[in-house]
Scaffold this motif. Structure first.
Motif, PDB file in Angstrom:
ATOM      1  N   UNK A 152       0.815  -1.205   0.000  1.00  0.00           N
ATOM      2  CA  UNK A 152       0.000   0.000   0.000  1.00  0.00           C
ATOM      3  C   UNK A 152       0.853   1.262   0.000  1.00  0.00           C
ATOM      4  N   UNK A 153       2.177   1.098   0.082  1.00  0.00           N
ATOM      5  CA  UNK A 153       3.107   2.221  -0.037  1.00  0.00           C
ATOM      6  C   UNK A 153       3.446   2.430  -1.520  1.00  0.00           C
ATOM      7  N   UNK A 154       4.078   3.534  -1.869  1.00  0.00           N
ATOM      8  CA  UNK A 154       4.437   3.777  -3.273  1.00  0.00           C
ATOM      9  C   UNK A 154       5.385   2.726  -3.839  1.00  0.00           C
ATOM     10  N   UNK A 155       5.390   2.604  -5.154  1.00  0.00           N
ATOM     11  CA  UNK A 155       6.224   1.612  -5.843  1.00  0.00           C
ATOM     12  C   UNK A 155       7.699   1.734  -5.492  1.00  0.00           C
ATOM     13  N   UNK A 156       8.142   2.955  -5.243  1.00  0.00           N
ATOM     14  CA  UNK A 156       9.572   3.222  -5.069  1.00  0.00           C
ATOM     15  C   UNK A 156      10.052   3.099  -3.622  1.00  0.00           C
ATOM     16  N   UNK A 189       6.737  -4.658  -9.132  1.00  0.00           N
ATOM     17  CA  UNK A 189       6.171  -4.071  -7.918  1.00  0.00           C
ATOM     18  C   UNK A 189       4.864  -3.352  -8.247  1.00  0.00           C
ATOM     19  N   UNK A 190       3.879  -3.588  -7.419  1.00  0.00           N
ATOM     20  CA  UNK A 190       2.623  -2.851  -7.516  1.00  0.00           C
ATOM     21  C   UNK A 190       2.408  -2.127  -6.193  1.00  0.00           C
ATOM     22  N   UNK A 211      -4.502  -2.467 -14.055  1.00  0.00           N
ATOM     23  CA  UNK A 211      -4.650  -3.292 -15.270  1.00  0.00           C
ATOM     24  C   UNK A 211      -3.363  -3.344 -16.093  1.00  0.00           C
ATOM     25  N   UNK A 212      -2.629  -2.237 -16.148  1.00  0.00           N
ATOM     26  CA  UNK A 212      -1.356  -2.222 -16.881  1.00  0.00           C
ATOM     27  C   UNK A 212      -0.327  -3.103 -16.179  1.00  0.00           C
ATOM     28  N   UNK A 213      -0.357  -3.134 -14.843  1.00  0.00           N
ATOM     29  CA  UNK A 213       0.554  -4.003 -14.096  1.00  0.00           C
ATOM     30  C   UNK A 213       0.202  -5.476 -14.320  1.00  0.00           C
TER      31      UNK A 213
END
Length: 211
Positions: free
Chosen positions: A134-138, A162-163, A196-198
């Motif tokens: 639930x944190x950002x991808x980075x 990573x999602x 959806x792109x992930x």
């Protein structure tokens, strides 16, 4: 002969973020002609992480964890596989305890403590490592770099997917506490537009394991 891919879900929630991305990777592998065997770690018989018995350091058990429990069929399947998909949600800035148990047993059986040949694995296979959070991808670059480096050296060349900023539940208004830490609207928007792109990336990564 079709290739064999093993998929390992180290998350507890079927049909949610981690499991969805793994399933898309599985579809990709199957579309390229692979046979896929999927394991859900939270639904196995009882198992532990490495118990430090050092049985795998004996010549006759080289590359084989001798601890027999719920993880044994998973490790046996990986040993015969042509590719590996592993997915885990991030809990408290780490992978799940189930992931760690599997990871310890997977890696330690091939660790020799020998400077000249630190790894006894003679059959390297491609790996797809998926993490959701639930944190950002980075947020977890160092953590994932460390996992990738170890998997590269002991299992095979590893791709990381990573999602981040995932939607955790369908309706945040039904929780007893107000989850004010999150921008719920942004999470929902991301689920509809980015996730959806992930999923497509996971599908393509699954195909690439076979090719």
């Amino acid at each position: 002969m079709s290739k064999k891919i093993v998929a390992v879900n180290a998350g507890p929630r079927n049909g949610w973020n981690t499991d969805t991305l793994i399933r898309e990777a599985v579809k990709g592998a199957e579309s390229a002609g692979a046979q896929v065997q999927k394991f859900d770690l939270f639904r196995l018989e009882k198992y532990t992480g490495c118990i430090s018995c050092f049985g795998c350091k004996r010549e006759k058990f080289k590359g084989h964890c001798i601890c027999r429990d719920g993880l044994t069929p998973v490790l046996d399947a990986v040993r015969e596989a042509d590719g590996l998909i592993i997915g885990s949600p991030n809990y408290l800035s780490e992978m799940t305890a189930s992931f760690r148990a599997f990871y310890e047993r997977l890696i330690f059986q091939n660790l020799t403590y020998n400077l000249e040949t630190p790894c006894c694995n003679e059959r390297f296979i491609p790996v797809l490592l998926i993490m959701t959070s639930n944190a950002p991808d980075t947020a977890y670059k160092i953590l994932l770099d460390n996992y990738k480096n170890t998997l590269d050296n002991f299992v095979g060349p590893t791709k990381v997917l990573v999602s981040g900023n995932t939607l955790q539940i369908r309706d945040y208004s039904k929780t007893d506490w107000a989850w004010t830490l999150f921008d719920i609207a942004e999470k929902q928007k991301r689920r509809e537009t980015v996730f959806p792109a992930e999923c497509q990336k996971a599908y393509e990564a699954g195909r690439s394991l076979v090719k």
